[in-house]
Motif scaffolding. Sequence first.
Motif, PDB file in Angstrom:
ATOM      1  N   ALA A 226       0.695  -1.758  -0.003  1.00 32.97           N
ATOM      2  CA  ALA A 226       0.283   0.427   0.421  1.00 32.97           C
ATOM      3  C   ALA A 226       0.376   0.994  -0.224  1.00 32.97           C
ATOM      4  N   GLN A 227       1.494   1.083   0.829  1.00 30.35           N
ATOM      5  CA  GLN A 227       2.866   2.290   0.896  1.00 30.35           C
ATOM      6  C   GLN A 227       3.491   2.576  -0.919  1.00 30.35           C
ATOM      7  N   LEU A 228       3.684   1.593  -1.355  1.00 31.53           N
ATOM      8  CA  LEU A 228       4.455   1.012  -2.359  1.00 31.53           C
ATOM      9  C   LEU A 228       3.457   2.254  -3.266  1.00 31.53           C
ATOM     10  N   TRP A 229       2.033   1.706  -3.359  1.00 32.44           N
ATOM     11  CA  TRP A 229       0.771   1.988  -4.244  1.00 32.44           C
ATOM     12  C   TRP A 229       0.835   3.878  -4.350  1.00 32.44           C
ATOM     13  N   VAL A 230       0.647   4.449  -3.188  1.00 35.63           N
ATOM     14  CA  VAL A 230       0.906   5.655  -2.526  1.00 35.63           C
ATOM     15  C   VAL A 230       2.026   6.543  -3.591  1.00 35.63           C
ATOM     16  N   GLY A 231       3.007   5.871  -3.415  1.00 35.40           N
ATOM     17  CA  GLY A 231       4.377   6.959  -4.292  1.00 35.40           C
ATOM     18  C   GLY A 231       3.883   6.517  -5.659  1.00 35.40           C
ATOM     19  N   THR A 232       3.567   5.427  -5.702  1.00 36.91           N
ATOM     20  CA  THR A 232       2.773   5.213  -7.438  1.00 36.91           C
ATOM     21  C   THR A 232       1.804   6.845  -7.947  1.00 36.91           C
ATOM     22  N   ALA A 233       0.771   6.546  -6.754  1.00 35.72           N
ATOM     23  CA  ALA A 233      -0.158   7.256  -7.535  1.00 35.72           C
ATOM     24  C   ALA A 233       0.481   9.048  -7.501  1.00 35.72           C
ATOM     25  N   HIS A 242       8.367  13.247  -3.529  1.00 35.50           N
ATOM     26  CA  HIS A 242       7.599  13.245  -2.689  1.00 35.50           C
ATOM     27  C   HIS A 242       7.114  11.468  -3.151  1.00 35.50           C
ATOM     28  N   ALA A 243       7.287  11.475  -4.225  1.00 32.64           N
ATOM     29  CA  ALA A 243       6.703  10.043  -4.789  1.00 32.64           C
ATOM     30  C   ALA A 243       8.038   8.908  -4.200  1.00 32.64           C
ATOM     31  N   SER A 244       8.236   9.248  -4.690  1.00 31.08           N
ATOM     32  CA  SER A 244      10.741   8.541  -4.484  1.00 31.08           C
ATOM     33  C   SER A 244      10.370   8.322  -3.477  1.00 31.08           C
ATOM     34  N   ALA A 250       9.234   2.049   1.505  1.00 34.31           N
ATOM     35  CA  ALA A 250       8.485   1.235   0.985  1.00 34.31           C
ATOM     36  C   ALA A 250       9.347  -0.205   0.195  1.00 34.31           C
ATOM     37  N   THR A 251      10.280  -0.115  -0.487  1.00 33.17           N
ATOM     38  CA  THR A 251      11.417  -0.848  -0.480  1.00 33.17           C
ATOM     39  C   THR A 251      12.352  -1.605   0.566  1.00 33.17           C
ATOM     40  N   LYS A 252      13.491  -0.605   1.331  1.00 35.46           N
ATOM     41  CA  LYS A 252      13.676  -1.007   2.664  1.00 35.46           C
ATOM     42  C   LYS A 252      12.697  -1.871   3.659  1.00 35.46           C
ATOM     43  N   ALA A 273       9.184   6.749 -11.531  1.00 36.58           N
ATOM     44  CA  ALA A 273       9.573   8.127 -10.947  1.00 36.58           C
ATOM     45  C   ALA A 273      10.082   8.791 -10.715  1.00 36.58           C
ATOM     46  N   HIS A 274      11.365   8.676 -10.946  1.00 41.49           N
ATOM     47  CA  HIS A 274      12.400   9.427 -11.320  1.00 41.49           C
ATOM     48  C   HIS A 274      13.292  10.283 -13.374  1.00 41.49           C
ATOM     49  N   ARG A 275      12.293   8.936 -14.133  1.00 45.57           N
ATOM     50  CA  ARG A 275      12.335   9.184 -15.190  1.00 45.57           C
ATOM     51  C   ARG A 275      10.736  10.755 -14.744  1.00 45.57           C
ATOM     52  N   GLY A 276      10.034  10.895 -13.855  1.00 45.87           N
ATOM     53  CA  GLY A 276       9.374  11.695 -14.288  1.00 45.87           C
ATOM     54  C   GLY A 276       9.670  13.358 -14.033  1.00 45.87           C
TER      55      GLY A 276
END
Length: 356
Positions: A226-233, A242-244, A250-252, A273-276
């Motif tokens: 869920a935390q990872l998908w917060v970043g995705t959204a 903020h997403a990164s 979440a990665t940790k 996210a970094h591409r964006g």
Amino acid sequence: MATVHRWTGLEARALRLALRMSVRSFACHLGVGIRTISKWEKLLASTEPRQDTQAILDTALARADSAAHDRFDAFLSGQIVPLAGLHSGGPLAWEYESWSDDLDRAAVCLSRQDFTFAERLVRRWLGRFELSGLDDKGVYLYARSTALLGDLQRDQGAVLGPLSVQQSYASARWLFDRLGTPRRVAQLDLSLAVIAEMSGRLESAAQQYQSLAGDERLSRRDRARAQLWVGTALSKSGSHGHASRVMVAATKEFEDLEEPEDWSVAHQKLALAHRGAGDLPRALHFIGIARSTAASDTPMQRVRLETAHGHILLSDPATRDDGLNILDKAARMACQFGLSHQLASIEDIRAKEKSA
């Protein structure tokens, strides 16, 4: 091995049940009309199939495997009851086991994007019993079936409409809530948030993800997702920095949990996210990690990874042609496996590239 000297509707129905077939599938199996099967089921021992159909039933029984023969004998000897009114009541003991096994098989098929067989396994049970006639165990399996059907519709991209994933997930959630299984309810809430994101309702999805990231009903792994998908959204809505930061956390968590597949997916999300944000070197760094450590080699994950890779390469004029070639390959694979949502994403990337 069981033999029948003279078939009646009773023996025919026992054979259908032993073969674990619906009325419709049994009719197709024998090559007779559905009305004929229904007549046998209604009249049982008071009706006899025609001579040519007797021979067809002989052949069907002879070709059945040993387990089906055992069930057939048990039905006729009265060890398994009742033979009448099965569909108005609940499943028999062996049907519960078969239902659960089929759902496990369907989940494996779904992970391999074998949608046709997965749907066949799920729908054979959803269409077999009246929900009102099921006990709690049957309702639980029915809810699992409905949730799996939603997963299948999600992966095929059936997001909108009355027969869409939204309806399936909502129905499954209602059933699990009725059964008092809070973890399953929370998992369906998470799935519904994914559908909100897929539908473009990014703000709503981010809010739902944020709430579920701290929801104790969920496992630690699901909370990290869920935390990872917060970043995705957030990344999709343009808040790349903020997403990164959210994705790194979440990665940790996935690393601590020793979840290599989720860890790899998190790096894929970080790359986008970094591409964006316009940081192409870091985007390429993270997509390289994701591609080299991907724990799953399913068509879905390959398409997602290659789509992300191609999208990043398109951002640099020097690698634009490579990006287009990779997207073409991803699109062909998406078409091959019926991944319509992924195909739509690829087409959207191509359209934006042409208009840029």
